[in-house]
Design a protein around this motif. Structure first.
Motif, PDB file in Angstrom:
ATOM      1  N   ASP A 115       0.711  -1.298   0.046  1.00 55.41           N
ATOM      2  CA  ASP A 115      -0.076   0.221  -0.169  1.00 55.41           C
ATOM      3  C   ASP A 115       0.797   1.268   0.057  1.00 55.41           C
ATOM      4  O   ASP A 115       0.499   2.231  -0.743  1.00 55.41           O
ATOM      5  N   ARG A 116       1.945   1.213   0.763  1.00 54.34           N
ATOM      6  CA  ARG A 116       2.761   2.398   0.773  1.00 54.34           C
ATOM      7  C   ARG A 116       3.355   2.621  -0.584  1.00 54.34           C
ATOM      8  O   ARG A 116       3.377   4.168  -0.926  1.00 54.34           O
ATOM      9  N   GLY A 117       3.802   1.904  -1.101  1.00 54.88           N
ATOM     10  CA  GLY A 117       4.419   2.079  -2.408  1.00 54.88           C
ATOM     11  C   GLY A 117       3.567   2.378  -3.583  1.00 54.88           C
ATOM     12  O   GLY A 117       3.654   3.203  -4.306  1.00 54.88           O
ATOM     13  N   ARG A 118       2.113   1.969  -3.433  1.00 60.60           N
ATOM     14  CA  ARG A 118       1.047   2.176  -4.372  1.00 60.60           C
ATOM     15  C   ARG A 118       0.778   3.811  -4.107  1.00 60.60           C
ATOM     16  O   ARG A 118       0.693   4.337  -5.225  1.00 60.60           O
ATOM     17  N   ASN A 119       0.748   4.010  -2.992  1.00 60.30           N
ATOM     18  CA  ASN A 119       0.334   5.469  -2.707  1.00 60.30           C
ATOM     19  C   ASN A 119       1.353   6.350  -2.901  1.00 60.30           C
ATOM     20  O   ASN A 119       1.225   7.571  -3.712  1.00 60.30           O
ATOM     21  N   LEU A 120       2.551   6.088  -2.976  1.00 60.54           N
ATOM     22  CA  LEU A 120       3.636   6.898  -3.365  1.00 60.54           C
ATOM     23  C   LEU A 120       3.618   6.919  -4.665  1.00 60.54           C
ATOM     24  O   LEU A 120       3.928   8.170  -5.292  1.00 60.54           O
ATOM     25  N   LEU A 121       3.523   5.888  -5.444  1.00 61.31           N
ATOM     26  CA  LEU A 121       3.752   5.817  -7.208  1.00 61.31           C
ATOM     27  C   LEU A 121       2.544   6.936  -7.577  1.00 61.31           C
ATOM     28  O   LEU A 121       2.489   7.637  -8.651  1.00 61.31           O
ATOM     29  N   GLY A 122       1.331   6.654  -6.905  1.00 58.02           N
ATOM     30  CA  GLY A 122      -0.031   7.240  -7.141  1.00 58.02           C
ATOM     31  C   GLY A 122       0.375   8.967  -7.042  1.00 58.02           C
ATOM     32  O   GLY A 122      -0.150   9.716  -7.876  1.00 58.02           O
ATOM     33  N   SER A 123       1.036   9.266  -6.134  1.00 57.53           N
ATOM     34  CA  SER A 123       1.177  10.756  -5.799  1.00 57.53           C
ATOM     35  C   SER A 123       2.148  11.539  -6.630  1.00 57.53           C
ATOM     36  O   SER A 123       2.276  12.717  -7.023  1.00 57.53           O
ATOM     37  N   LEU A 124       3.300  10.580  -7.236  1.00 63.97           N
ATOM     38  CA  LEU A 124       4.337  11.115  -7.975  1.00 63.97           C
ATOM     39  C   LEU A 124       3.561  11.683  -9.451  1.00 63.97           C
ATOM     40  O   LEU A 124       4.344  12.713 -10.099  1.00 63.97           O
ATOM     41  N   ARG A 125       2.573  11.083  -9.969  1.00 62.09           N
ATOM     42  CA  ARG A 125       2.129  11.731 -11.213  1.00 62.09           C
ATOM     43  C   ARG A 125       1.411  12.976 -11.206  1.00 62.09           C
ATOM     44  O   ARG A 125       1.597  13.693 -12.327  1.00 62.09           O
ATOM     45  N   SER A 126       1.197  13.632 -10.117  1.00 59.51           N
ATOM     46  CA  SER A 126       1.080  15.181  -9.977  1.00 59.51           C
ATOM     47  C   SER A 126       2.285  15.880 -10.060  1.00 59.51           C
ATOM     48  O   SER A 126       1.986  17.032 -10.346  1.00 59.51           O
ATOM     49  N   TYR A 127       3.252  15.257 -10.192  1.00 60.39           N
ATOM     50  CA  TYR A 127       4.587  15.995 -10.254  1.00 60.39           C
ATOM     51  C   TYR A 127       4.930  16.336 -11.629  1.00 60.39           C
ATOM     52  O   TYR A 127       6.076  15.424 -12.257  1.00 60.39           O
ATOM     53  N   ALA A 128       4.475  16.913 -12.566  1.00 58.62           N
ATOM     54  CA  ALA A 128       4.482  16.772 -14.045  1.00 58.62           C
ATOM     55  C   ALA A 128       5.755  17.699 -14.353  1.00 58.62           C
ATOM     56  O   ALA A 128       6.117  17.585 -15.547  1.00 58.62           O
ATOM     57  N   GLU A 129       6.244  18.614 -13.244  1.00 54.80           N
ATOM     58  CA  GLU A 129       7.296  19.498 -14.093  1.00 54.80           C
ATOM     59  C   GLU A 129       8.587  18.504 -13.401  1.00 54.80           C
ATOM     60  O   GLU A 129       9.860  19.394 -13.581  1.00 54.80           O
ATOM     61  N   THR A 130       8.630  17.638 -12.798  1.00 55.88           N
ATOM     62  CA  THR A 130       9.813  16.941 -12.333  1.00 55.88           C
ATOM     63  C   THR A 130      10.450  16.230 -13.775  1.00 55.88           C
ATOM     64  O   THR A 130       9.901  15.509 -14.519  1.00 55.88           O
ATOM     65  N   LYS A 131      11.862  16.868 -13.821  1.00 60.22           N
ATOM     66  CA  LYS A 131      12.694  16.224 -15.065  1.00 60.22           C
ATOM     67  C   LYS A 131      13.718  15.371 -14.707  1.00 60.22           C
ATOM     68  O   LYS A 131      14.244  14.819 -15.574  1.00 60.22           O
ATOM     69  N   ARG A 132      14.062  15.408 -13.311  1.00 62.29           N
ATOM     70  CA  ARG A 132      15.122  14.456 -12.943  1.00 62.29           C
ATOM     71  C   ARG A 132      14.759  13.701 -11.866  1.00 62.29           C
ATOM     72  O   ARG A 132      14.425  14.008 -10.737  1.00 62.29           O
ATOM     73  N   LEU A 133      15.294  12.309 -11.917  1.00 63.39           N
ATOM     74  CA  LEU A 133      14.905  11.327 -11.029  1.00 63.39           C
ATOM     75  C   LEU A 133      16.075  10.789 -10.580  1.00 63.39           C
ATOM     76  O   LEU A 133      16.843  10.181 -11.176  1.00 63.39           O
ATOM     77  N   VAL A 134      16.673  10.608  -9.347  1.00 62.47           N
ATOM     78  CA  VAL A 134      17.939   9.999  -8.769  1.00 62.47           C
ATOM     79  C   VAL A 134      17.859   8.957  -7.801  1.00 62.47           C
ATOM     80  O   VAL A 134      16.913   9.218  -6.999  1.00 62.47           O
ATOM     81  N   VAL A 135      18.015   7.833  -8.150  1.00 63.37           N
ATOM     82  CA  VAL A 135      17.569   6.457  -7.058  1.00 63.37           C
ATOM     83  C   VAL A 135      18.989   6.200  -6.440  1.00 63.37           C
ATOM     84  O   VAL A 135      19.938   5.908  -7.381  1.00 63.37           O
ATOM     85  N   ASP A 136      19.305   6.373  -5.358  1.00 62.57           N
ATOM     86  CA  ASP A 136      20.633   6.160  -4.581  1.00 62.57           C
ATOM     87  C   ASP A 136      20.658   5.327  -3.668  1.00 62.57           C
ATOM     88  O   ASP A 136      19.881   5.401  -2.640  1.00 62.57           O
ATOM     89  N   ALA A 137      21.494   4.031  -3.713  1.00 57.74           N
ATOM     90  CA  ALA A 137      21.654   3.267  -2.580  1.00 57.74           C
ATOM     91  C   ALA A 137      20.356   2.393  -2.229  1.00 57.74           C
ATOM     92  O   ALA A 137      20.126   2.333  -1.084  1.00 57.74           O
ATOM     93  N   CYS A 138      19.581   2.210  -3.178  1.00 57.20           N
ATOM     94  CA  CYS A 138      18.322   1.754  -3.091  1.00 57.20           C
ATOM     95  C   CYS A 138      18.379   0.045  -3.389  1.00 57.20           C
ATOM     96  O   CYS A 138      17.244  -0.724  -3.453  1.00 57.20           O
ATOM     97  N   GLY A 139      19.657  -0.450  -3.670  1.00 58.27           N
ATOM     98  CA  GLY A 139      19.640  -1.757  -4.063  1.00 58.27           C
ATOM     99  C   GLY A 139      19.168  -2.958  -3.406  1.00 58.27           C
ATOM    100  O   GLY A 139      18.685  -4.029  -4.001  1.00 58.27           O
TER     101      GLY A 139
END
Length: 167
Positions: A115-139
Motif C-alpha cells: 500500500d505504501r508503494g502504491r500510494n507513493l507511486l500514485g502521488s508522483l503522477r502529479s509532479y508533472a514538472e519533475t525532469k530528473r529522478l535520482v535513485v541512490d543506494a536503494c539496491g
C-alpha cells in the motif's frame, strides 16, 4: 566608523562555499549576521530539501505553510531512510507546496510494493514538472521493475540516475 561593505560577489562566494562544503548549519547564523545575506542564505538552505523522517517531513511542511516564499526556492527533494522509517508520505504531503520541483531523489530502503508503494507511486503522477529522478543506494529492496515503475510515475521525466542501485 563602519568597515566598508563586502562586494556582493565575494559574499555570495563565501556563502556558496559554506553550502558546497556541507556546512549548512552555518548559513542560518550568517543570515542573522547581516540582513543583506538573508536572501542568499535562504536560497542555499532551501534549494535542496532532505527528508529522513516523519518529523522532518512535518517540520518542512509547516515551514512551507508558514512562509510561502520558501516554496519557490525548493528545486530538489531528497527522501532517505531505513526500512519502516522511510517517509513514503512525503510526495503526497508536499504536493500542495512543491508541485513545481525539478528533481526527486530517493535514497535508502525505499519500498515500492504494498500500500505504501502504491500510494507513493500514485502521488508522483502529479509532479508533472519533475525532469530528473535520482535513485541512490536503494539496491537492497528495489528491483528493476520497481525502478521502471518509479520512473514512469513522473510524466515529464527526462533524466534517470541510478547510483549504487540494482547491484
Amino acid at each position: 566608523m563602519e568597515p566598508p561593505p563586502l562586494p556582493i560577489d565575494v559574499t555570495e562566494n563565501v556563502l556558496d562555499q559554506l553550502q558546497a562544503q556541507g556546512h549548512l548549519w552555518a548559513l542560518p547564523i550568517c543570515a542573522r549576521v547581516c540582513n543583506a545575506w538573508l536572501p542568499r542564505c535562504r536560497f542555499l538552505i532551501w534549494q535542496r530539501v532532505t527528508i529522513s523522517s516523519l518529523h522532518s517531513l512535518d517540520s518542512i511542511r509547516a515551514a512551507l505553510e508558514r512562509t510561502p516564499v520558501l516554496r519557490s526556492l525548493v528545486s530538489t527533494v531528497r527522501l532517505e531512510g531505513n526500512y519502516g522509517q522511510y517517509p513514503h508520505a512525503a510526495p503526497a504531503v508536499l504536493l500542495p507546496y512543491l508541485a513545481h520541483i525539478n528533481t526527486w531523489e530517493f535514497s535508502g530502503e525505499l519500498v515500492i510494493g504494498g500500500d505504501r508503494g502504491r500510494n507513493l507511486l500514485g502521488s508522483l503522477r502529479s509532479y508533472a514538472e519533475t525532469k530528473r529522478l535520482v535513485v541512490d543506494a536503494c539496491g537492497r529492496l528495489i528491483s528493476t521493475l520497481d525502478v521502471a515503475r518509479l520512473a514512469c510515475g513522473f510524466p515529464g521525466l527526462e533524466e534517470l540516475h541510478l547510483i549504487d542501485t540494482l547491484s
